[in-house]
Design a protein around this motif. Structure first.
Motif, PDB file in Angstrom:
ATOM      1  N   ALA A 151       0.837  -1.207   0.000  1.00  0.00           N
ATOM      2  CA  ALA A 151       0.000   0.000   0.000  1.00  0.00           C
ATOM      3  C   ALA A 151       0.868   1.251   0.000  1.00  0.00           C
ATOM      4  N   ALA A 152       1.942   1.221   0.786  1.00  0.00           N
ATOM      5  CA  ALA A 152       2.860   2.367   0.823  1.00  0.00           C
ATOM      6  C   ALA A 152       3.552   2.554  -0.524  1.00  0.00           C
ATOM      7  N   ARG A 153       3.899   1.437  -1.146  1.00  0.00           N
ATOM      8  CA  ARG A 153       4.508   1.510  -2.476  1.00  0.00           C
ATOM      9  C   ARG A 153       3.554   2.153  -3.469  1.00  0.00           C
ATOM     10  N   ALA A 154       2.294   1.724  -3.457  1.00  0.00           N
ATOM     11  CA  ALA A 154       1.295   2.317  -4.353  1.00  0.00           C
ATOM     12  C   ALA A 154       1.134   3.804  -4.074  1.00  0.00           C
ATOM     13  N   ALA A 155       1.138   4.160  -2.797  1.00  0.00           N
ATOM     14  CA  ALA A 155       1.019   5.572  -2.423  1.00  0.00           C
ATOM     15  C   ALA A 155       2.160   6.390  -3.014  1.00  0.00           C
ATOM     16  N   ALA A 156       3.369   5.882  -2.832  1.00  0.00           N
ATOM     17  CA  ALA A 156       4.546   6.633  -3.287  1.00  0.00           C
ATOM     18  C   ALA A 156       4.601   6.728  -4.810  1.00  0.00           C
ATOM     19  N   GLY A 157       4.313   5.628  -5.488  1.00  0.00           N
ATOM     20  CA  GLY A 157       4.355   5.650  -6.945  1.00  0.00           C
ATOM     21  C   GLY A 157       3.312   6.580  -7.541  1.00  0.00           C
ATOM     22  N   THR A 158       2.118   6.570  -6.961  1.00  0.00           N
ATOM     23  CA  THR A 158       1.070   7.461  -7.433  1.00  0.00           C
ATOM     24  C   THR A 158       1.387   8.911  -7.112  1.00  0.00           C
TER      25      THR A 158
END
Length: 206
Positions: A151-158
């Protein structure tokens, strides 16, 4: 946004309106990551985990704070993007109006880049908590440590994309460099999240 149901938020997200959009979604990814960390930490309590009690208590408190920060950033992002669309609607008939409009757009784009840049910071802290929880967390909910990292990865990439789309209109070189640095930091954050997920998958495959 905080008081909406999930269905209401998704309905608004799918509508032809300026906000919420990707930036708010990035912040909500971060909020979910923080919530998952807190959940695993709350399952890592009792006599069996007594030696890690202080660390688990600190992780829980930090994750709760990050969840709240991410929710705040979701609302701020929506407001900032609305300001951008308002700036582009300003009149541009005269030279004075053109200059005022250009200045307003530049200021609005700077404002729009700030929430996703802060989301990157929140996501990095969520990954750090997941890394810390990984070796000590309750193994029955170990997959949720990976879920938090993802979820954190998705947050950062977005968030990175939402920073980058605003960079072109930011005139101040120092401010632009700061936002660029936040975007550039995402690659290392993604690698760290991947390592957390990889470690979880390796353990649960045994």
């Amino acid at each position: 946004m905080r008081d909406q149901t999930i269905g209401e938020f998704l309905e608004q997200l799918s509508a032809r309106v300026p906000a919420p959009g990707g930036g708010a979604s990035a912040a909500l990814h971060a909020a979910q990551g923080a919530a998952l960390v807190a959940m695993v930490a709350r399952y890592t309590t009792g006599e069996r985990y007594a030696e890690h009690g202080a660390a688990v208590e600190r992780i829980t408190a930090a994750a709760d704070e990050l969840r709240e920060a991410a929710l705040r950033l979701a609302a701020e992002d929506a407001a900032a993007f609305t300001a951008v669309t308002d700036a582009y609607r300003l009149p541009k008939g005269s030279d004075g109006e053109k200059a005022a409009r250009s200045a307003a757009i530049a200021a609005a784009l700077e404002g729009a880049a700030r929430p996703p840049a802060e989301v990157v910071g929140v996501a990095a802290r969520v990954v750090a908590l997941a890394e810390e929880l990984l070796p000590i967390g309750n193994r029955n909910v170990l997959s949720d440590v990976a879920a938090a990292a993802e979820a954190a990865r998705a947050a950062a990439g977005t968030a990175r994309v939402n920073i980058e789309i605003n960079l072109g209109g930011i005139k101040d070189g120092t401010i632009r460099a700061g936002f660029s640095a936040a975007a550039d930091s995402v690659a290392a954050l993604v690698d760290r999240a991947d390592r957390v997920t990889g470690a979880v998958r390796q353990e649960i495959a045994k």
